[in-house]
Design a protein around this motif. Sequence first.
Motif, PDB file in Angstrom:
ATOM      1  N   ARG A 184     -65.071  52.627 -53.353  1.00 31.29           N
ATOM      2  CA  ARG A 184     -64.282  51.426 -53.088  1.00 31.29           C
ATOM      3  C   ARG A 184     -64.080  51.179 -51.605  1.00 31.29           C
ATOM      4  NH1 ARG A 184     -58.424  49.649 -55.270  1.00 31.29           N
ATOM      5  NH2 ARG A 184     -58.586  47.499 -54.616  1.00 31.29           N
TER       6      ARG A 184
ATOM      7  N   HIS B 284     -53.133  45.028 -46.483  1.00 28.81           N
ATOM      8  CA  HIS B 284     -53.089  44.811 -47.935  1.00 28.81           C
ATOM      9  C   HIS B 284     -54.321  43.997 -48.319  1.00 28.81           C
ATOM     10  CE1 HIS B 284     -50.964  44.722 -51.766  1.00 28.81           C
ATOM     11  NE2 HIS B 284     -51.444  43.499 -51.911  1.00 28.81           N
TER      12      HIS B 284
ATOM     13  N   ARG C   9     -50.245  44.343 -42.158  1.00 30.60           N
ATOM     14  CA  ARG C   9     -48.890  44.260 -42.719  1.00 30.60           C
ATOM     15  C   ARG C   9     -47.916  45.015 -41.852  1.00 30.60           C
ATOM     16  NH1 ARG C   9     -47.885  44.490 -49.065  1.00 30.60           N
ATOM     17  NH2 ARG C   9     -47.829  42.246 -49.215  1.00 30.60           N
TER      18      ARG C   9
ATOM     19  N   ASP D 294     -56.524  42.762 -51.810  1.00 25.72           N
ATOM     20  CA  ASP D 294     -56.484  42.610 -53.268  1.00 25.72           C
ATOM     21  C   ASP D 294     -55.143  43.135 -53.771  1.00 25.72           C
ATOM     22  OD1 ASP D 294     -59.024  41.491 -53.170  1.00 25.72           O
ATOM     23  OD2 ASP D 294     -60.019  43.417 -53.485  1.00 25.72           O
ATOM     24  N   ASP D 295     -55.131  44.201 -54.541  1.00 28.52           N
ATOM     25  CA  ASP D 295     -53.882  44.713 -55.090  1.00 28.52           C
ATOM     26  C   ASP D 295     -53.491  46.063 -54.505  1.00 28.52           C
ATOM     27  OD1 ASP D 295     -55.899  46.175 -56.181  1.00 28.52           O
ATOM     28  OD2 ASP D 295     -55.111  46.171 -58.220  1.00 28.52           O
ATOM     29  N   THR D 296     -54.080  46.421 -53.363  1.00 23.53           N
ATOM     30  CA  THR D 296     -53.864  47.756 -52.821  1.00 23.53           C
ATOM     31  C   THR D 296     -53.469  47.685 -51.354  1.00 23.53           C
ATOM     32  OG1 THR D 296     -55.573  48.568 -54.310  1.00 23.53           O
ATOM     33  CG2 THR D 296     -54.927  50.029 -52.532  1.00 23.53           C
ATOM     34  N   SER D 297     -52.571  48.568 -50.987  1.00 27.68           N
ATOM     35  CA  SER D 297     -52.182  48.716 -49.597  1.00 27.68           C
ATOM     36  C   SER D 297     -52.974  49.892 -49.022  1.00 27.68           C
ATOM     37  CB  SER D 297     -50.679  48.998 -49.525  1.00 27.68           C
ATOM     38  OG  SER D 297     -50.276  49.098 -48.193  1.00 27.68           O
TER      39      SER D 297
END
Length: 156
Positions: free
Chosen positions: A97, A120, A109, A122-125
Motif C-alpha cells: 500500500r 491524511h 495535517r 483516503d481513510d488513513t492517517s
Amino acid sequence: MAEFADLVGSFGPWGWFIAGLLLLVAELVLPGVFLMWVGIAALILGVFSLILWPYPFWGWQLQAVLFAVFSVVSILVGRKLLSRRETASDQPFLNQRTASLVGRSAVLREPITDGRGRIHIDDTSWIVEGPDLPAGTHVKIVSADGRNLRVEAFQN
C-alpha cells in the motif's frame, strides 16, 4: 542393487507409467508445480520403455540416467512455458500500500517538525518524513520504505 533391478524388471515398462501417474497425483496434493514435470518425464520414459524393453541395452542404469535427463529437460521447458504466461498485474501494488502512494499529493495535517509529520490520504492517517514544513502545506510523496513515507513540498 540386485533387488532394485528385480523390482524394476517385475513392473516392466509399465513401472514408469505408474511412477508418472503417482507423481502427477502427488502434484495435486502438494503445493507447487515441480512434481508435474518429473511425472511427465516418467511418462515419456514409459513410452520409450514400451518400445525398447526387449533390447539388452535397456537396463535400469540407462533408464535411471534418461529419467534424470528427461526430468531436467521437462523442468526447464516447464519453467520457460510458465514464465511466458505471467502477465502484468492490473494491481501491481496490491499488497504494497505505501508503494502505491508514491507520486500522490496530500496536505499536511500536522506540521513536519524534526523531520516527522502527518498527512491524511483516503481513510488513513500516515506518518511522513521530510523537511520541516507547516501544517496545510501541499506535499508530494516521493518514496516509500515499509510504512515510512518520504515527502517534499509540492511544486506547481
